[in-house]
Design a protein around this motif. Structure first.
Motif, PDB file in Angstrom:
ATOM      1  N   TYR A   1       0.857  -1.181   0.000  1.00  0.00           N
ATOM      2  CA  TYR A   1       0.000   0.000   0.000  1.00  0.00           C
ATOM      3  C   TYR A   1       0.899   1.239   0.000  1.00  0.00           C
ATOM      4  O   TYR A   1       2.025   1.204   0.495  1.00  0.00           O
ATOM      5  CB  TYR A   1      -0.892   0.052   1.246  1.00  0.00           C
ATOM      6  CG  TYR A   1      -2.014  -0.957   1.231  1.00  0.00           C
ATOM      7  CD1 TYR A   1      -3.262  -0.603   0.772  1.00  0.00           C
ATOM      8  CD2 TYR A   1      -1.807  -2.263   1.682  1.00  0.00           C
ATOM      9  CE1 TYR A   1      -4.301  -1.523   0.769  1.00  0.00           C
ATOM     10  CE2 TYR A   1      -2.829  -3.184   1.672  1.00  0.00           C
ATOM     11  CZ  TYR A   1      -4.082  -2.802   1.217  1.00  0.00           C
ATOM     12  OH  TYR A   1      -5.102  -3.708   1.200  1.00  0.00           O
ATOM     13  N   TYR A   2       0.347   2.339  -0.531  1.00  0.00           N
ATOM     14  CA  TYR A   2       1.042   3.619  -0.483  1.00  0.00           C
ATOM     15  C   TYR A   2       0.409   4.444   0.631  1.00  0.00           C
ATOM     16  O   TYR A   2      -0.795   4.676   0.636  1.00  0.00           O
ATOM     17  CB  TYR A   2       0.948   4.365  -1.820  1.00  0.00           C
ATOM     18  CG  TYR A   2       1.668   5.688  -1.799  1.00  0.00           C
ATOM     19  CD1 TYR A   2       3.056   5.739  -1.812  1.00  0.00           C
ATOM     20  CD2 TYR A   2       0.971   6.880  -1.743  1.00  0.00           C
ATOM     21  CE1 TYR A   2       3.726   6.933  -1.774  1.00  0.00           C
ATOM     22  CE2 TYR A   2       1.638   8.090  -1.708  1.00  0.00           C
ATOM     23  CZ  TYR A   2       3.007   8.108  -1.722  1.00  0.00           C
ATOM     24  OH  TYR A   2       3.674   9.297  -1.683  1.00  0.00           O
ATOM     25  N   ASP A   3       1.232   4.869   1.595  1.00  0.00           N
ATOM     26  CA  ASP A   3       0.766   5.702   2.704  1.00  0.00           C
ATOM     27  C   ASP A   3       0.864   7.164   2.268  1.00  0.00           C
ATOM     28  O   ASP A   3       1.964   7.691   2.052  1.00  0.00           O
ATOM     29  CB  ASP A   3       1.640   5.447   3.932  1.00  0.00           C
ATOM     30  CG  ASP A   3       1.164   6.198   5.163  1.00  0.00           C
ATOM     31  OD1 ASP A   3       0.216   6.992   5.060  1.00  0.00           O
ATOM     32  OD2 ASP A   3       1.759   5.973   6.243  1.00  0.00           O
ATOM     33  N   ILE A   4      -0.287   7.839   2.124  1.00  0.00           N
ATOM     34  CA  ILE A   4      -0.315   9.221   1.636  1.00  0.00           C
ATOM     35  C   ILE A   4       0.304  10.173   2.643  1.00  0.00           C
ATOM     36  O   ILE A   4       0.990  11.117   2.276  1.00  0.00           O
ATOM     37  CB  ILE A   4      -1.766   9.653   1.317  1.00  0.00           C
ATOM     38  CG1 ILE A   4      -2.285   8.855   0.136  1.00  0.00           C
ATOM     39  CG2 ILE A   4      -1.850  11.136   1.027  1.00  0.00           C
ATOM     40  CD1 ILE A   4      -3.718   9.140  -0.190  1.00  0.00           C
ATOM     41  N   VAL A   5       0.095   9.940   3.929  1.00  0.00           N
ATOM     42  CA  VAL A   5       0.584  10.851   4.948  1.00  0.00           C
ATOM     43  C   VAL A   5       2.110  10.789   5.051  1.00  0.00           C
ATOM     44  O   VAL A   5       2.787  11.808   5.032  1.00  0.00           O
ATOM     45  CB  VAL A   5      -0.078  10.539   6.310  1.00  0.00           C
ATOM     46  CG1 VAL A   5       0.503  11.405   7.403  1.00  0.00           C
ATOM     47  CG2 VAL A   5      -1.582  10.736   6.214  1.00  0.00           C
ATOM     48  N   LYS A   6       2.665   9.590   5.144  1.00  0.00           N
ATOM     49  CA  LYS A   6       4.113   9.440   5.274  1.00  0.00           C
ATOM     50  C   LYS A   6       4.823   9.408   3.931  1.00  0.00           C
ATOM     51  O   LYS A   6       6.043   9.486   3.869  1.00  0.00           O
ATOM     52  CB  LYS A   6       4.453   8.157   6.034  1.00  0.00           C
ATOM     53  CG  LYS A   6       4.065   8.207   7.491  1.00  0.00           C
ATOM     54  CD  LYS A   6       4.540   6.954   8.181  1.00  0.00           C
ATOM     55  CE  LYS A   6       4.224   6.967   9.647  1.00  0.00           C
ATOM     56  NZ  LYS A   6       4.679   5.731  10.308  1.00  0.00           N
ATOM     57  N   GLN A   7       4.075   9.241   2.839  1.00  0.00           N
ATOM     58  CA  GLN A   7       4.589   9.190   1.481  1.00  0.00           C
ATOM     59  C   GLN A   7       5.631   8.077   1.333  1.00  0.00           C
ATOM     60  O   GLN A   7       6.758   8.297   0.901  1.00  0.00           O
ATOM     61  CB  GLN A   7       5.174  10.531   1.060  1.00  0.00           C
ATOM     62  CG  GLN A   7       4.165  11.636   1.027  1.00  0.00           C
ATOM     63  CD  GLN A   7       4.767  12.952   0.577  1.00  0.00           C
ATOM     64  OE1 GLN A   7       5.971  13.094   0.470  1.00  0.00           O
ATOM     65  NE2 GLN A   7       3.914  13.916   0.316  1.00  0.00           N
ATOM     66  N   GLU A   8       5.214   6.881   1.732  1.00  0.00           N
ATOM     67  CA  GLU A   8       6.109   5.741   1.602  1.00  0.00           C
ATOM     68  C   GLU A   8       5.308   4.476   1.352  1.00  0.00           C
ATOM     69  O   GLU A   8       4.092   4.437   1.542  1.00  0.00           O
ATOM     70  CB  GLU A   8       6.974   5.583   2.852  1.00  0.00           C
ATOM     71  CG  GLU A   8       6.200   5.345   4.109  1.00  0.00           C
ATOM     72  CD  GLU A   8       7.095   5.290   5.353  1.00  0.00           C
ATOM     73  OE1 GLU A   8       6.663   4.670   6.327  1.00  0.00           O
ATOM     74  OE2 GLU A   8       8.188   5.858   5.345  1.00  0.00           O
ATOM     75  N   LEU A   9       6.010   3.441   0.935  1.00  0.00           N
ATOM     76  CA  LEU A   9       5.415   2.142   0.668  1.00  0.00           C
ATOM     77  C   LEU A   9       5.362   1.351   1.974  1.00  0.00           C
ATOM     78  O   LEU A   9       6.360   1.269   2.691  1.00  0.00           O
ATOM     79  CB  LEU A   9       6.259   1.392  -0.361  1.00  0.00           C
ATOM     80  CG  LEU A   9       5.832  -0.019  -0.710  1.00  0.00           C
ATOM     81  CD1 LEU A   9       4.525   0.007  -1.480  1.00  0.00           C
ATOM     82  CD2 LEU A   9       6.908  -0.717  -1.506  1.00  0.00           C
ATOM     83  N   VAL A  10       4.185   0.792   2.279  1.00  0.00           N
ATOM     84  CA  VAL A  10       4.024  -0.038   3.470  1.00  0.00           C
ATOM     85  C   VAL A  10       3.331  -1.328   3.073  1.00  0.00           C
ATOM     86  O   VAL A  10       2.587  -1.372   2.089  1.00  0.00           O
ATOM     87  CB  VAL A  10       3.208   0.689   4.567  1.00  0.00           C
ATOM     88  CG1 VAL A  10       3.965   1.867   5.116  1.00  0.00           C
ATOM     89  CG2 VAL A  10       1.859   1.118   4.066  1.00  0.00           C
ATOM     90  N   TYR A  11       3.589  -2.378   3.834  1.00  0.00           N
ATOM     91  CA  TYR A  11       2.925  -3.659   3.616  1.00  0.00           C
ATOM     92  C   TYR A  11       1.973  -3.898   4.778  1.00  0.00           C
ATOM     93  O   TYR A  11       2.390  -3.892   5.939  1.00  0.00           O
ATOM     94  CB  TYR A  11       3.956  -4.796   3.515  1.00  0.00           C
ATOM     95  CG  TYR A  11       4.704  -4.782   2.208  1.00  0.00           C
ATOM     96  CD1 TYR A  11       4.198  -5.476   1.118  1.00  0.00           C
ATOM     97  CD2 TYR A  11       5.880  -4.074   2.057  1.00  0.00           C
ATOM     98  CE1 TYR A  11       4.875  -5.464  -0.100  1.00  0.00           C
ATOM     99  CE2 TYR A  11       6.555  -4.056   0.847  1.00  0.00           C
ATOM    100  CZ  TYR A  11       6.042  -4.759  -0.223  1.00  0.00           C
ATOM    101  OH  TYR A  11       6.696  -4.748  -1.427  1.00  0.00           O
TER     102      TYR A  11
END
Length: 149
Positions: free
Chosen positions: A130-140
């Protein structure tokens, strides 16, 4: 074109030379010309050529300290209010800065903080990218974790 046969004296090194240009030369070479320029430039920054305007100013006999008073504070407040009001009136809505409320509304409009990456490979344990909009990074994350935003 006639060649000069008269010798000239260099104004920097005081050597005799035959000029290589049509007009009268002051220096025998570019090196001497540059050195003379540098010498003139450093000589002009000496104490004698510093501005004397400070010395010509009349001395203040009774210097007064400025103090804060109500009229000064009121004038500053009125000026600030006027500038803010005029800038709000003449600034287009799309050019105004975003507020925290605007950002929260954008997140709601995007339907959450996390967006699935459809062409991303899930990890071996089943977590999807998933793409985290707040942190602007890729997370699983596990798929059920994205609903608790």
């Amino acid at each position: 074109m006639s060649q000069e046969t008269q010798y000239y004296t260099c104004k920097y090194c005081f050597e005799s030379f035959i000029p290589k240009r049509r007009r009268v030369q002051k220096y025998c070479s570019n090196t001497c010309r540059n050195k003379a320029h540098h010498a003139r430039k450093t000589a002009t920054t000496t104490k004698e050529t510093l501005p004397t305007q400070i010395e010509n100013k009349p001395a203040i006999s009774n210097p007064t300290k400025e103090s804060i008073n109500a009229s000064g504070v009121a004038n500053a407040a009125i000026g600030t209010f006027t500038v803010n009001t005029l800038s709000n009136l003449f600034t287009k809505e799309e050019n105004k800065p975003a507020t925290k409320k605007d950002l929260v509304e954008i997140l709601k409009a995007l339907k959450g903080r996390y967006h699935i990456i459809k062409n991303g490979e899930p990890l071996g344990d089943g977590r999807k990218p998933y793409y985290d909009i707040v942190k602007q990074e890729l997370v699983y994350l596990w798929p059920f974790q994205t609903t608790t935003n």
